[in-house]
Structure formats: structure tokens, C-alpha cells
Design a protein around this motif. Structure first.
Motif, mmCIF file in Angstrom:
data_model
loop_
_atom_site.group_PDB
_atom_site.id
_atom_site.type_symbol
_atom_site.label_atom_id
_atom_site.label_comp_id
_atom_site.label_asym_id
_atom_site.label_seq_id
_atom_site.Cartn_x
_atom_site.Cartn_y
_atom_site.Cartn_z
ATOM 1 N N TYR A 174 0.816 -1.210 0.000
ATOM 2 C CA TYR A 174 0.000 0.000 0.000
ATOM 3 C C TYR A 174 0.853 1.265 0.000
ATOM 4 O O TYR A 174 0.344 2.363 0.169
ATOM 5 C CB TYR A 174 -0.927 0.020 1.221
ATOM 6 C CG TYR A 174 -2.025 -1.012 1.169
ATOM 7 C CD1 TYR A 174 -3.235 -0.747 0.534
ATOM 8 C CD2 TYR A 174 -1.851 -2.260 1.754
ATOM 9 C CE1 TYR A 174 -4.240 -1.693 0.486
ATOM 10 C CE2 TYR A 174 -2.858 -3.216 1.712
ATOM 11 C CZ TYR A 174 -4.045 -2.928 1.072
ATOM 12 O OH TYR A 174 -5.052 -3.875 1.022
ATOM 13 N N ALA A 175 2.151 1.107 -0.198
ATOM 14 C CA ALA A 175 3.072 2.249 -0.105
ATOM 15 C C ALA A 175 2.674 3.388 -1.033
ATOM 16 O O ALA A 175 2.832 4.564 -0.684
ATOM 17 C CB ALA A 175 4.500 1.789 -0.400
ATOM 18 N N ASP A 176 2.160 3.052 -2.197
ATOM 19 C CA ASP A 176 1.812 4.085 -3.166
ATOM 20 C C ASP A 176 0.302 4.307 -3.280
ATOM 21 O O ASP A 176 -0.173 4.943 -4.230
ATOM 22 C CB ASP A 176 2.373 3.714 -4.550
ATOM 23 C CG ASP A 176 3.894 3.609 -4.536
ATOM 24 O OD1 ASP A 176 4.533 4.457 -3.879
ATOM 25 O OD2 ASP A 176 4.432 2.674 -5.168
ATOM 26 N N ALA A 177 -0.440 3.817 -2.315
ATOM 27 C CA ALA A 177 -1.900 3.969 -2.348
ATOM 28 C C ALA A 177 -2.290 5.438 -2.191
ATOM 29 O O ALA A 177 -1.622 6.208 -1.495
ATOM 30 C CB ALA A 177 -2.540 3.144 -1.240
ATOM 31 N N LEU A 178 -3.365 5.812 -2.838
ATOM 32 C CA LEU A 178 -3.874 7.176 -2.736
ATOM 33 C C LEU A 178 -4.411 7.403 -1.336
ATOM 34 O O LEU A 178 -5.250 6.645 -0.838
ATOM 35 C CB LEU A 178 -4.987 7.384 -3.770
ATOM 36 C CG LEU A 178 -5.618 8.783 -3.813
ATOM 37 C CD1 LEU A 178 -4.583 9.817 -4.262
ATOM 38 C CD2 LEU A 178 -6.816 8.794 -4.760
ATOM 39 N N ARG A 179 -3.942 8.467 -0.680
ATOM 40 C CA ARG A 179 -4.343 8.773 0.682
ATOM 41 C C ARG A 179 -5.293 9.955 0.709
ATOM 42 O O ARG A 179 -5.066 10.968 0.043
ATOM 43 C CB ARG A 179 -3.120 9.080 1.545
ATOM 44 C CG ARG A 179 -2.205 7.881 1.778
ATOM 45 C CD ARG A 179 -0.807 8.347 2.155
ATOM 46 N NE ARG A 179 0.068 7.246 2.540
ATOM 47 C CZ ARG A 179 0.634 6.395 1.695
ATOM 48 N NH1 ARG A 179 0.400 6.493 0.387
ATOM 49 N NH2 ARG A 179 1.438 5.441 2.136
#
Length: 292
Positions: free
Chosen positions: A12-17
Motif C-alpha cells: 500500500y506504499a503508493d496507495a492514494l491517501r
């Protein structure tokens, strides 16, 4: 609480926050291997915590339908939890900034890591993953009194940041929410998530001669350092969740004033004013220090 460093093992490191650091759990994307890892972690810890976890946690696991049937969908689990205490679980990629964490708690939202540990770190993971957060933390949120304590803690965190006393409040969280013990009629039991989700510390915290076990005292806890990467040298024991809430359901301004400027206690240290339930031998830690 504050650490937004991502690691390659966290998918999830690059998941949209969102602005509050929440993400889409994207439950359908978990692999068969990840679901199997949850199942094995769950079965092992379910067996280890029998007779060791507090009855509140054991009952809540059944009520919330936690099981070895794949990684839980946080939305579905939240619906069951919200019906009991009004809390919801919100997925995040990693540990979130303190102010974000406190805001979630103050509004009855628990931020849970969405990733599950890699196979290589099956037995121990320093950062909280979905197994630690769901198995360790969520059952306690189904207890109305503990749920109120967690909300109060979130509101207290906002106040602690304003007063520059966050380090004192963090120790309260560590020695209760993460590594707390409680006295029940049948003996000492575990309610802290850091113990509940660890097979080795579940046994160590209750049965080893090595650690100190002291009765809970708020100023004492706020002055006590803790260990992040090993078993605790001291555990604090509460008499009930009602007693914990009563001790903490107040403005900590006067408590902070009392402990400010006072020397800290080392994690292993015993004080003359301690109500000692078990004086530890510290044998485990002496061996570790000696490299044995």
C-alpha cells in the motif's frame, strides 16, 4: 505513532491517501497467500491466548466474528463494531502522524494498517500490520468502557500536543493499550494489543519470572520509559477497565504539572512507591545484554 516511512514489503506504499491518511483497503486484491497467512496467524494466536487473554477480548472476538477465514473486510467488520460501541476501523497504509491519529481516536475511528506482514516476518514485525491491529486492538473496542477510554485518549492527545507533554501520554498508551494486563477473578490476564498479537510475549508477560508486574499508577506510568523492539521489562496491571477510565477521564494538566521535571524511570526500575505484584528477576534481559 508518527512514522510515514514506507517499506517495499508494504504493497500500500503508493496507495492514494485521503486528507486523513485513510486509503481504500481494496479487499478483493488480497492474494490467496495473504489470506492463508492471516488464517495461520489467527489460528496460532487464538490457541495461545486461550486462558491468557482477558474475557472481554475473547468474548468480543466471537461477537465480531473474527476467524481464520481470510483477512477481514474492514467495512464489514466496522458495521458489526459500530453497532456495539459506535467505533469504526479505517484502513491506512502505515503509521500516521500524531495529530491525525488522535483525531481519528477522538472521533471513534481506529486507523488500522491494511498490509499483512510478509512470510519472512511471520513471527515478528516491528511495525503494526493488519493482524496486529485487528486481532490485537479491535476486540477491545467492543467493550463500551474501553471504547470510552480510547476516545478520551484521542482527545487527550490533542491536549498533550499543545502542552508539549506527548512523551508522557505516549507512555500511557504503551503500558495500557499496547502492553496492559488486568486482574480477573481467575488471575492476571492480557488486554494490551502488543501482547495479544504476539505468541511469545503472550506467554512471557504472564508466566515468565523475568519482568516486573506493578499495579497501575498514572504518574508512575507517565514517567516510565519503554522498550520498542523486545519484551517489556515492566508490565502495569489494572483492576478493571472502569478503574482505568476513572483514572484517565480528566484533564491531565495537573498530572503533567506533577511529572514535569521529574526524573524518568528506566523500563526495569523499581521505585519505593511501587505497588509490586511481582518483582522480576530480569534474567531474560541480563542474558540478552550478555549476548547469550
Amino acid at each position: 505513532m508518527t512514522d510515514t516511512t514506507s517499506t517495499p514489503k508494504n504493497r500500500y506504499a503508493d496507495a492514494l491517501r485521503a486528507a486523513d491518511f485513510t486509503i481504500d483497503q481494496d479487499w478483493a486484491s488480497y492474494s490467496t497467500a495473504e489470506h492463508d497467512r492471516w488464517d495461520r496467524l489467527f489460528r496460532r494466536q487464538r490457541d495461545v491466548t486461550k486462558g491468557r487473554a482477558c474475557q472481554t477480548a475473547l468474548n468480543a472476538m466471537a461477537t465480531l466474528e473474527l476467524s481464520a477465514s481470510g483477512i477481514p473486510d474492514m467495512d464489514n467488520l466496522s458495521d458489526r463494531l459500530e453497532a456495539i460501541t459506535g467505533w469504526r476501523i479505517v484502513p491506512v497504509a502505515e503509521l500516521v502522524p500524531d495529530e491525525v491519529f488522535f483525531n481519528h481516536l477522538a472521533n471513534r475511528r481506529f486507523p488500522a494498517g491494511a498490509f499483512i506482514r510478509p512470510e519472512a516476518e511471520f513471527d515478528y514485525l516491528q511495525e503494526p500490520d493488519i493482524f496486529h491491529d485487528i486481532f490485537g486492538h479491535v476486540p477491545m473496542l467492543a467493550n463500551p468502557v474501553f471504547a470510552d477510554f480510547m476516545e478520551a485518549y484521542g482527545k487527550g492527545g490533542q491536549r498533550a500536543m499543545q502542552l508539549g507533554q506527548l512523551h508522557n501520554l505516549a507512555r500511557l498508551y504503551w503500558y495500557t493499550v499496547e502492553f496492559g494486563l488486568i486482574r480477573e477473578a481467575s488471575g492476571l490476564r492480557i488486554y494490551g494489543a502488543g501482547i495479544l498479537s504476539s505468541p511469545n510475549e503472550t506467554v512471557f508477560a504472564l508466566e515468565a519470572d523475568s519482568p516486573n508486574r506493578n499495579a497501575f499508577d498514572l504518574p508512575r506510568v507517565m514517567r516510565t520509559k519503554y522498550i520498542i523492539d523486545d519484551f517489556q521489562q515492566t508490565y502495569f496491571v489494572i483492576d478493571s477497565f472502569e478503574a482505568l477510565l476513572e483514572a484517565c477521564y480528566k484533564d491531565f494538566g495537573s498530572v503533567y504539572a506533577d511529572v514535569k521535571g521529574m526524573p524518568d524511570f528506566e523500563p526495569h526500575e523499581i521505585s519505593l512507591g511501587d505497588d509490586i505484584l511481582h518483582r522480576g528477576t530480569l534474567a531474560y534481559f541480563h542474558k540478552r545484554k550478555a549476548g547469550l
